[in-house]
Scaffold this motif. Structure first.
Motif, PDB file in Angstrom:
ATOM      1  N   GLY A   1      -2.062   3.871  -3.323  1.00 27.45           N
ATOM      2  CA  GLY A   1      -1.109   4.277  -2.293  1.00 27.45           C
ATOM      3  C   GLY A   1       0.111   4.952  -2.881  1.00 27.45           C
ATOM      4  O   GLY A   1       0.601   5.957  -2.362  1.00 27.45           O
TER       5      GLY A   1
ATOM      6  N   ALA B   1       0.995   9.035  -2.390  1.00 31.12           N
ATOM      7  CA  ALA B   1       2.041   9.218  -1.374  1.00 31.12           C
ATOM      8  C   ALA B   1       2.667  10.602  -1.469  1.00 31.12           C
ATOM      9  O   ALA B   1       2.824  11.313  -0.463  1.00 31.12           O
ATOM     10  CB  ALA B   1       3.107   8.130  -1.520  1.00 31.12           C
TER      11      ALA B   1
ATOM     12  N   SER C   1      -8.460   3.307   3.646  1.00 30.62           N
ATOM     13  CA  SER C   1      -7.131   3.507   3.078  1.00 30.62           C
ATOM     14  C   SER C   1      -6.683   4.951   3.219  1.00 30.62           C
ATOM     15  O   SER C   1      -5.509   5.227   3.502  1.00 30.62           O
ATOM     16  CB  SER C   1      -7.133   3.099   1.600  1.00 30.62           C
ATOM     17  OG  SER C   1      -7.405   1.732   1.467  1.00 30.62           O
TER      18      SER C   1
ATOM     19  N   ARG D   1      -3.414   5.980   5.256  1.00 31.51           N
ATOM     20  CA  ARG D   1      -2.291   6.698   4.640  1.00 31.51           C
ATOM     21  C   ARG D   1      -1.882   7.893   5.474  1.00 31.51           C
ATOM     22  O   ARG D   1      -0.697   8.195   5.623  1.00 31.51           O
ATOM     23  CB  ARG D   1      -2.666   7.133   3.227  1.00 31.51           C
ATOM     24  CG  ARG D   1      -2.637   6.025   2.196  1.00 31.51           C
ATOM     25  CD  ARG D   1      -2.660   6.605   0.791  1.00 31.51           C
ATOM     26  NE  ARG D   1      -3.840   7.429   0.564  1.00 31.51           N
ATOM     27  CZ  ARG D   1      -4.999   6.968   0.108  1.00 31.51           C
ATOM     28  NH1 ARG D   1      -5.140   5.673  -0.155  1.00 31.51           N
ATOM     29  NH2 ARG D   1      -6.019   7.780  -0.099  1.00 31.51           N
TER      30      ARG D   1
ATOM     31  N   ARG E   1      -0.110   6.553   8.347  1.00 26.58           N
ATOM     32  CA  ARG E   1       1.192   6.039   7.918  1.00 26.58           C
ATOM     33  C   ARG E   1       2.216   7.162   7.792  1.00 26.58           C
ATOM     34  O   ARG E   1       3.390   6.980   8.128  1.00 26.58           O
ATOM     35  CB  ARG E   1       1.044   5.309   6.584  1.00 26.58           C
ATOM     36  CG  ARG E   1       2.345   4.708   6.074  1.00 26.58           C
ATOM     37  CD  ARG E   1       2.159   4.077   4.698  1.00 26.58           C
ATOM     38  NE  ARG E   1       3.428   3.562   4.198  1.00 26.58           N
ATOM     39  CZ  ARG E   1       3.896   2.361   4.448  1.00 26.58           C
ATOM     40  NH1 ARG E   1       3.187   1.523   5.182  1.00 26.58           N
ATOM     41  NH2 ARG E   1       5.065   1.967   3.965  1.00 26.58           N
TER      42      ARG E   1
END
Length: 606
Positions: free
Chosen positions: A175, A179, A294, A298, A301
């Motif tokens: 992560g 990012a 994931s 992400r 997110r």
């Protein structure tokens, strides 16, 4: 991720989400615990009394049935809550955007919010309907299975437990490493979208200038940047995917080898070993799915963080108490205002008595338009006070404050709908006769008469199907229908042809009659009849007086006036004419004039 989602939903909408999350967690735990019943079933089947397996098989079937019901209810709840919260988030976002200062809406900001309010919110809220249940299952079910293995054999359970911290570390590191790449990809996507829109909007100017190929290279570069960012984002996630896969496979192999060793040594029975192997295999599947989940989480997110940033933007504060207004005079008292690190005004003071007209002139960048925005409280001042009717604008509610202003800007925005719909925005409860009266005063009736669909004409997004002069007439009719006591005018005729300018001037005169007016204009002949004129330069008033007084001083305003007159003489543009002759000229040259206005507006916007 879940905490951010709850913050975005807010207290009102987070409770259904919490209930759904609790139901999904219970479902995942029941799924893991149901596998524990395999041990007594296999022990009975592989032992000397297989008939004893029936009660355990019944219990195992009941557990699976309970899991199936819970899974159905949790998935159904996820879809229902996701749909309801999608509507709720749209309402929350809309309510919040309505309370933000109008100055917050820059050109780049509008594009960002439009993307966020469309696919952004949909992607963020899809977490609840499509990603939350698989994610909870992938996280909670393996932990429950590990607890069951520990209960059956502590050595094999510890071996399986070693995967938990390793998987957690891999997910955290992945992560963090992705990012920046994900954010860059999102930025490149927005830039490419802006380039596509720019390329389409600028086609008339680009083709006229023979610059189409050059502009296409700019768009092509933006798309190549998107491709590179996508490749870097994929490569940055690859180590995490490989690490997760290798870890799960290595731990499963270790459990298999240790189980075989324990069975050969007689330390674990065949039933327990088979149960543990089944549990280990069932534990591996959801862990392997974490890699795909994931990546999707992400992306969601990123949209959630942008949505949270907008929702955390503070609206303009309001001074508590009820404002006591007396009349509609405007006062700017010792105002200091800074924007983007630049001081626009420093200790600026001026006043406009009720019913009078103030004209603001000066060079570009002097702060003329900003002054109008401060009067309407698009921004709050850093020091000093702006008053309307003697009351601080910060003590007047936003709706009550805006009800006192009719604002006509140079860049008119019309909503995708009919001409009548856009005029009625000024006062939705107006009668048909009042709408027609406002249109006649703004000379909009001339436009409506020559359009095939009349009042039902669709103006297109932003008013794209009308020329600049036609859009201005709609805007003036809207302001007339609103019948507000204070009028703010900002460069309303600077980009119009003479035919449209004459019509717009007539509407503006009707709009200003008997009202408190602050007008900004570069064409100084439009402000010569103002009660007072201020010349603004670098955020300061350098001259103030009537038209004749300022001409008599022979200073900055006089220079601007002489330059304006010289430009008029050079271009051959005369003062707008009124009366029947003027109206005949508008009617006879309407089509040509409107086409000219449209061309000017297209080049100006490009």
């Amino acid at each position: 991720m879940i905490r951010m989602l709850l913050r975005v939903l807010g207290p009102r909408y987070s409770r259904p989400m919490q209930r759904t999350l609790a139901l999904m967690t219970t479902t995942a735990v029941v799924e893991g615990l149901s596998y524990a019943l395999l041990a007594p079933v296999l022990r009975a089947l592989l032992g000397g009394t297989p008939e004893r397996a029936w009660p355990w098989l019944a219990a195992f079937g009941a557990a699976l049935a309970a899991y199936a019901v819970l899974r159905y209810l949790s998935d159904l709840s996820g879809f229902r809550v996701g749909t309801a919260l999608l509507r709720g988030v749209y309402h929350r976002l809309g309510d919040h955007l309505a309370r933000l200062p109008l100055g917050w809406y820059g050109s780049a900001r509008v594009g960002e919010v439009s993307v966020l309010a469309g696919p952004g919110v949909l992607q963020a809220m899809s977490v609840i309907a499509h990603l939350l249940a698989p994610f909870v299952s992938a996280a909670v079910t393996p932990l429950t299975i590990v607890a069951v293995i520990l209960a059956l054999d502590w050595q094999l359970g510890l071996a399986a437990l070693t995967a938990v911290p390793v998987v957690a570390v891999i997910q955290i590191l992945t992560g963090r490493s992705t990012a920046a790449e994900d954010e860059e990809r999102a930025t490149r996507d927005r830039e490419a979208t802006a380039r596509v829109v720019e390329y389409l909007q600028a086609q008339p100017v680009l083709r006229a200038g023979g610059r189409t190929a050059e502009r296409f290279r700019l768009l092509d570069d933006a798309l190549q940047q998107v491709q590179r960012a996508s490749r870097r984002s994929t490569l940055s996630a690859l180590p995490g995917v490989l690490g997760l896969t290798l870890t799960v496979q290595a731990v499963f192999t270790a459990v298999l080898a240790l189980g075989a060793y324990q069975a050969l040594g007689g330390n674990v029975g065949a039933a327990e070993l088979l149960t543990i192997l089944v549990l280990a295999a069932r534990c591996a599947d959801p862990l392997l799915s974490l890699a795909d989940l994931s990546g999707k989480l992400r992306a969601a997110r990123g949209e959630l963080s942008r949505l949270e940033a907008v929702l955390s933007t503070e609206p303009l504060p309001q001074i508590p108490g009820t404002a006591q207004q007396s009349g509609h005079a405007l006062d700017v008292e010792a105002v200091t205002f800074r924007h983007d690190g630049h001081t626009v005004f420093d200790d600026l003071s001026l006043s406009v008595p009720e019913g009078q007209r103030l004209a603001v002139v000066g060079p570009s960048g002097a702060g003329k338009s900003t002054l109008l925005q401060l009067l309407a409280r698009f921004y709050d001042v850093d020091a000093g006070t702006v008053r309307v009717g003697g009351a601080d604008v910060r003590a007047i509610g936003p709706e009550a404050l805006m009800a006192q202003f009719a604002i006509v800007f140079q860049d008119v925005y019309l909503f995708d709908g009919t001409i009548e719909d856009n005029v009625r925005l000024g006062r939705p409860d107006a009668t048909a006769a009042e709408v027609r009266e406002a249109a006649a005063a703004a000379r909009l009736d001339e436009v409506v008469e020559r359009l095939p669909d009349g009042w039902a004409t669709d103006v297109g997004e932003g008013g794209a199907r009308l020329s600049g002069g036609e859009r201005q007439r709609v805007s003036i009719a809207r302001a007339l229908l609103k019948d507000a006591p204070i009028v703010l005018l900002d460069e309303v005729t600077s980009a119009l042809d003479p035919v449209n300018e004459a019509a717009v001037h007539a509407g503006i005169e009707r709009l200003m009659a008997g009202r408190t007016v602050v007008m900004v204009a570069h064409r100084l002949r439009t402000v010569r009849h103002a009660d007072r004129i201020v010349f603004l330069d670098a955020g300061r008033i350098v001259e103030e007086g009537t038209h004749d007084e300022l001409l008599g001083l022979g200073r900055r305003y006089a220079d601007f006036w002489n330059l304006s007159q010289a430009t008029t003489a050079t271009t051959g543009i005369s003062e707008p004419t009124e009366g029947a002759g003027g109206r005949r000229r508008l009617r006879s040259g309407a089509d040509a004039g409107e086409r000219g206005g449209a061309a000017v507006d297209a080049e100006a916007s490009a």
